[in-house]
Design a protein around this motif. Sequence first.
Motif, PDB file in Angstrom:
ATOM      1  N   LYS A 245     -48.277  28.393   4.096  1.00 58.32           N
ATOM      2  CA  LYS A 245     -48.418  27.019   4.603  1.00 58.32           C
ATOM      3  C   LYS A 245     -49.854  26.670   5.006  1.00 58.32           C
ATOM      4  CE  LYS A 245     -43.647  27.022   6.274  1.00 58.32           C
ATOM      5  NZ  LYS A 245     -43.117  26.551   5.011  1.00 58.32           N
ATOM      6  N   ARG A 246     -50.825  27.231   4.308  1.00 52.20           N
ATOM      7  CA  ARG A 246     -52.222  26.945   4.635  1.00 52.20           C
ATOM      8  C   ARG A 246     -52.786  25.781   3.831  1.00 52.20           C
ATOM      9  NH1 ARG A 246     -55.673  32.304   4.373  1.00 52.20           N
ATOM     10  NH2 ARG A 246     -53.976  33.156   3.148  1.00 52.20           N
ATOM     11  N   ILE A 247     -52.142  25.437   2.716  1.00 53.12           N
ATOM     12  CA  ILE A 247     -52.645  24.363   1.857  1.00 53.12           C
ATOM     13  C   ILE A 247     -51.729  23.166   2.040  1.00 53.12           C
ATOM     14  CG2 ILE A 247     -53.328  23.698  -0.468  1.00 53.12           C
ATOM     15  CD1 ILE A 247     -53.581  26.635  -1.167  1.00 53.12           C
ATOM     16  N   ASN A 248     -52.164  22.193   2.817  1.00 55.13           N
ATOM     17  CA  ASN A 248     -51.302  21.076   3.192  1.00 55.13           C
ATOM     18  C   ASN A 248     -50.916  20.194   2.015  1.00 55.13           C
ATOM     19  OD1 ASN A 248     -51.333  21.820   5.911  1.00 55.13           O
ATOM     20  ND2 ASN A 248     -53.239  20.682   6.291  1.00 55.13           N
ATOM     21  N   GLU A 249     -51.778  20.122   1.011  1.00 52.68           N
ATOM     22  CA  GLU A 249     -51.516  19.246  -0.127  1.00 52.68           C
ATOM     23  C   GLU A 249     -50.613  19.902  -1.172  1.00 52.68           C
ATOM     24  OE1 GLU A 249     -55.195  18.026  -1.780  1.00 52.68           O
ATOM     25  OE2 GLU A 249     -55.784  16.822  -0.055  1.00 52.68           O
ATOM     26  N   ASP A 250     -50.219  21.136  -0.943  1.00 55.78           N
ATOM     27  CA  ASP A 250     -49.486  21.903  -1.950  1.00 55.78           C
ATOM     28  C   ASP A 250     -48.012  21.527  -1.934  1.00 55.78           C
ATOM     29  OD1 ASP A 250     -48.988  23.692  -3.905  1.00 55.78           O
ATOM     30  OD2 ASP A 250     -49.307  25.484  -2.710  1.00 55.78           O
ATOM     31  N   LYS A 251     -47.700  20.340  -2.460  1.00 61.87           N
ATOM     32  CA  LYS A 251     -46.321  19.850  -2.430  1.00 61.87           C
ATOM     33  C   LYS A 251     -45.648  19.893  -3.794  1.00 61.87           C
ATOM     34  CE  LYS A 251     -46.943  16.766   1.551  1.00 61.87           C
ATOM     35  NZ  LYS A 251     -48.350  16.889   1.810  1.00 61.87           N
ATOM     36  N   ASP A 252     -46.414  19.819  -4.869  1.00 59.60           N
ATOM     37  CA  ASP A 252     -45.838  19.876  -6.215  1.00 59.60           C
ATOM     38  C   ASP A 252     -45.755  21.336  -6.616  1.00 59.60           C
ATOM     39  OD1 ASP A 252     -45.678  16.985  -6.915  1.00 59.60           O
ATOM     40  OD2 ASP A 252     -47.831  17.120  -6.520  1.00 59.60           O
ATOM     41  N   TYR A 253     -44.551  21.894  -6.507  1.00 61.76           N
ATOM     42  CA  TYR A 253     -44.403  23.338  -6.600  1.00 61.76           C
ATOM     43  C   TYR A 253     -44.689  23.882  -8.002  1.00 61.76           C
ATOM     44  CZ  TYR A 253     -42.036  22.758  -2.096  1.00 61.76           C
ATOM     45  OH  TYR A 253     -41.733  22.452  -0.809  1.00 61.76           O
ATOM     46  N   VAL A 254     -44.080  23.269  -9.018  1.00 63.07           N
ATOM     47  CA  VAL A 254     -44.182  23.832 -10.359  1.00 63.07           C
ATOM     48  C   VAL A 254     -44.176  22.735 -11.406  1.00 63.07           C
ATOM     49  CG1 VAL A 254     -43.046  26.024  -9.764  1.00 63.07           C
ATOM     50  CG2 VAL A 254     -41.658  24.097 -10.549  1.00 63.07           C
ATOM     51  N   LEU A 255     -44.578  23.134 -12.608  1.00 63.17           N
ATOM     52  CA  LEU A 255     -44.389  22.301 -13.794  1.00 63.17           C
ATOM     53  C   LEU A 255     -42.995  22.587 -14.330  1.00 63.17           C
ATOM     54  CD1 LEU A 255     -45.287  20.597 -16.284  1.00 63.17           C
ATOM     55  CD2 LEU A 255     -46.192  22.708 -17.243  1.00 63.17           C
ATOM     56  N   ASN A 256     -42.119  21.597 -14.344  1.00 64.79           N
ATOM     57  CA  ASN A 256     -40.761  21.772 -14.861  1.00 64.79           C
ATOM     58  C   ASN A 256     -40.699  21.382 -16.322  1.00 64.79           C
ATOM     59  OD1 ASN A 256     -38.928  22.662 -12.710  1.00 64.79           O
ATOM     60  ND2 ASN A 256     -39.590  20.795 -11.660  1.00 64.79           N
ATOM     61  N   CYS A 257     -39.955  22.162 -17.109  1.00 68.54           N
ATOM     62  CA  CYS A 257     -39.794  21.825 -18.526  1.00 68.54           C
ATOM     63  C   CYS A 257     -38.598  20.895 -18.733  1.00 68.54           C
ATOM     64  CB  CYS A 257     -39.637  23.091 -19.353  1.00 68.54           C
ATOM     65  SG  CYS A 257     -38.369  24.201 -18.750  1.00 68.54           S
ATOM     66  N   TYR A 258     -37.756  20.728 -17.705  1.00 67.92           N
ATOM     67  CA  TYR A 258     -36.629  19.801 -17.751  1.00 67.92           C
ATOM     68  C   TYR A 258     -36.656  18.945 -16.488  1.00 67.92           C
ATOM     69  CZ  TYR A 258     -34.944  23.189 -21.194  1.00 67.92           C
ATOM     70  OH  TYR A 258     -34.832  24.030 -22.263  1.00 67.92           O
ATOM     71  N   ASN A 259     -35.924  17.845 -16.504  1.00 62.33           N
ATOM     72  CA  ASN A 259     -35.824  17.011 -15.311  1.00 62.33           C
ATOM     73  C   ASN A 259     -34.766  17.588 -14.383  1.00 62.33           C
ATOM     74  OD1 ASN A 259     -37.724  15.040 -16.127  1.00 62.33           O
ATOM     75  ND2 ASN A 259     -36.193  14.093 -17.468  1.00 62.33           N
ATOM     76  N   PRO A 260     -35.160  18.068 -13.203  1.00 58.95           N
ATOM     77  CA  PRO A 260     -34.193  18.707 -12.314  1.00 58.95           C
ATOM     78  C   PRO A 260     -33.282  17.692 -11.625  1.00 58.95           C
ATOM     79  CG  PRO A 260     -36.350  18.643 -11.275  1.00 58.95           C
ATOM     80  CD  PRO A 260     -36.537  18.120 -12.677  1.00 58.95           C
ATOM     81  N   ASN A 261     -32.029  18.099 -11.364  1.00 62.17           N
ATOM     82  CA  ASN A 261     -31.082  17.277 -10.624  1.00 62.17           C
ATOM     83  C   ASN A 261     -31.277  17.519  -9.124  1.00 62.17           C
ATOM     84  OD1 ASN A 261     -29.579  18.535 -13.242  1.00 62.17           O
ATOM     85  ND2 ASN A 261     -29.074  16.373 -13.023  1.00 62.17           N
ATOM     86  N   THR A 262     -32.455  17.149  -8.632  1.00 62.79           N
ATOM     87  CA  THR A 262     -32.846  17.537  -7.279  1.00 62.79           C
ATOM     88  C   THR A 262     -31.932  16.976  -6.209  1.00 62.79           C
ATOM     89  OG1 THR A 262     -35.155  17.689  -7.993  1.00 62.79           O
ATOM     90  CG2 THR A 262     -34.746  17.546  -5.617  1.00 62.79           C
ATOM     91  N   ASP A 263     -31.694  15.685  -6.242  1.00 59.79           N
ATOM     92  CA  ASP A 263     -30.916  15.055  -5.171  1.00 59.79           C
ATOM     93  C   ASP A 263     -29.492  15.606  -5.101  1.00 59.79           C
ATOM     94  OD1 ASP A 263     -33.106  13.546  -4.503  1.00 59.79           O
ATOM     95  OD2 ASP A 263     -32.447  11.759  -5.601  1.00 59.79           O
TER      96      ASP A 263
END
Length: 463
Positions: A245-263
Amino acid sequence: MEKPKNAFKGHCLVVPYPTPGHINPMLQFSRRLEHRGVKVTLAVTEYIFKTMQDVAFSSISVETFSDGKVADVETDIQDYLVRLQENGTKTLTKLVEKLCASDDDHNDPLICIVYDSFLPWALDVARKFRLVSAVFLTQSASVSNIYYHVWNGSLRLPLSESSRVFIPGLPPLEASETPSFLHIYGSYPAIREFLVDQFKNFHQADWIFFNTFYKLEEKVVDWMTKNWPMVRTIGPTLASMLMDKRINEDKDYVLNCYNPNTDSCMKWLNERPDSSVAYVSFGSIAELGKEQFQELAWGLKNSNVYFLFVVRSKEQSKLPKGFLEENSKSEKGLVVSWCPQLKVLEHKALGCFVTHCGWNSTLEALSFGVPVVAMPQWSDQITNAKFIDNVWGNGVKAARTNDSGLITREEVEFLLKEVMEGEKGEEIRKNASKWKELAKEAVDEGGSSDEAINEFVANIVGY
């Protein structure tokens, strides 16, 4: 303390192999370099870039080079690798020339190329421009050491089915516990040659980075360091917001190859008890046959545990007839086409991870302390599963018990209950928690991976 973005003291070009499983760990490593005051440009192929236009990379620049691919059409792997080297060498050279000219104007000199070990020709580009070179290995140090010993001739192929394999720094392995390209000798010879040839010049790089942490593979890393003092462990390369948790801007975790059903995934998990859900995913490449898919599905249902099952759209026809309809009426399972894996693994509802044991998934499970049911399919997954079961003790490997070589529904049901409820599960959970703490310790300030990255940055920029 994070340096202002206009106070960079140097510039690194980071060049991953063009698949998400290789781009993501090198992207996270890039963010850690940037946090330490190094300007970073991520170089991806033109085709990959078209699929990631909506991905945010903080202030990391993204440039492209060509692998000759213009459409999503499967080609012979040998042909692709030849085109990748031919096109990649030429276009990466032009990119470096462009960056060097630009850096002269902005006083951020290009000083280093960090390149994927699957792209050994990138070392020649670095040398041409007299840049520091760092090779980044995205498989485990143990698997890499096995391939290295094939390359240097001390592990001769083909392996006898009854033979045991002895590699420095590794426990004795049955032939069947080595990567599938070795113990199934005739399978994918072009891929085997490709994986072995990554070691033809890796020791000539100025730095050798492994996406692992020291205490996880201590013996093999010690053996490597004696032979190549430039070896460093710099993992796990996961988003800082999930680890230190040292990089505050680090919110986009990964490059996804598919659209995740996050919600839908998060809502469903939020409504489940702690440590009650089995998460089932086999990544973006591994494919189960129809019979195995059906055995897995029935095993999940019969176990009566909650499950979050990732079934890519093209594979839903492999599920048992009526499974999706019946499951939609039940509160026990949720079937999705894709999900945000890191967010799922860190969720308190997770009780275990049923996985193919690709290295990224293996390292993520270790880093989040999630017990594993290992169902390896091919490549390094077989060796990773061996370590999960017999070395690290954070999971169990499913046995292929019927005449067709399938993992039966009974085996799936038994292992889920064993890991999540049984006596052995208590020991597995304890081991998983231990590795979670050690993974975090490695990336925390003063940890082995943190110190390795600091050493690298100090060496290349002189502070």
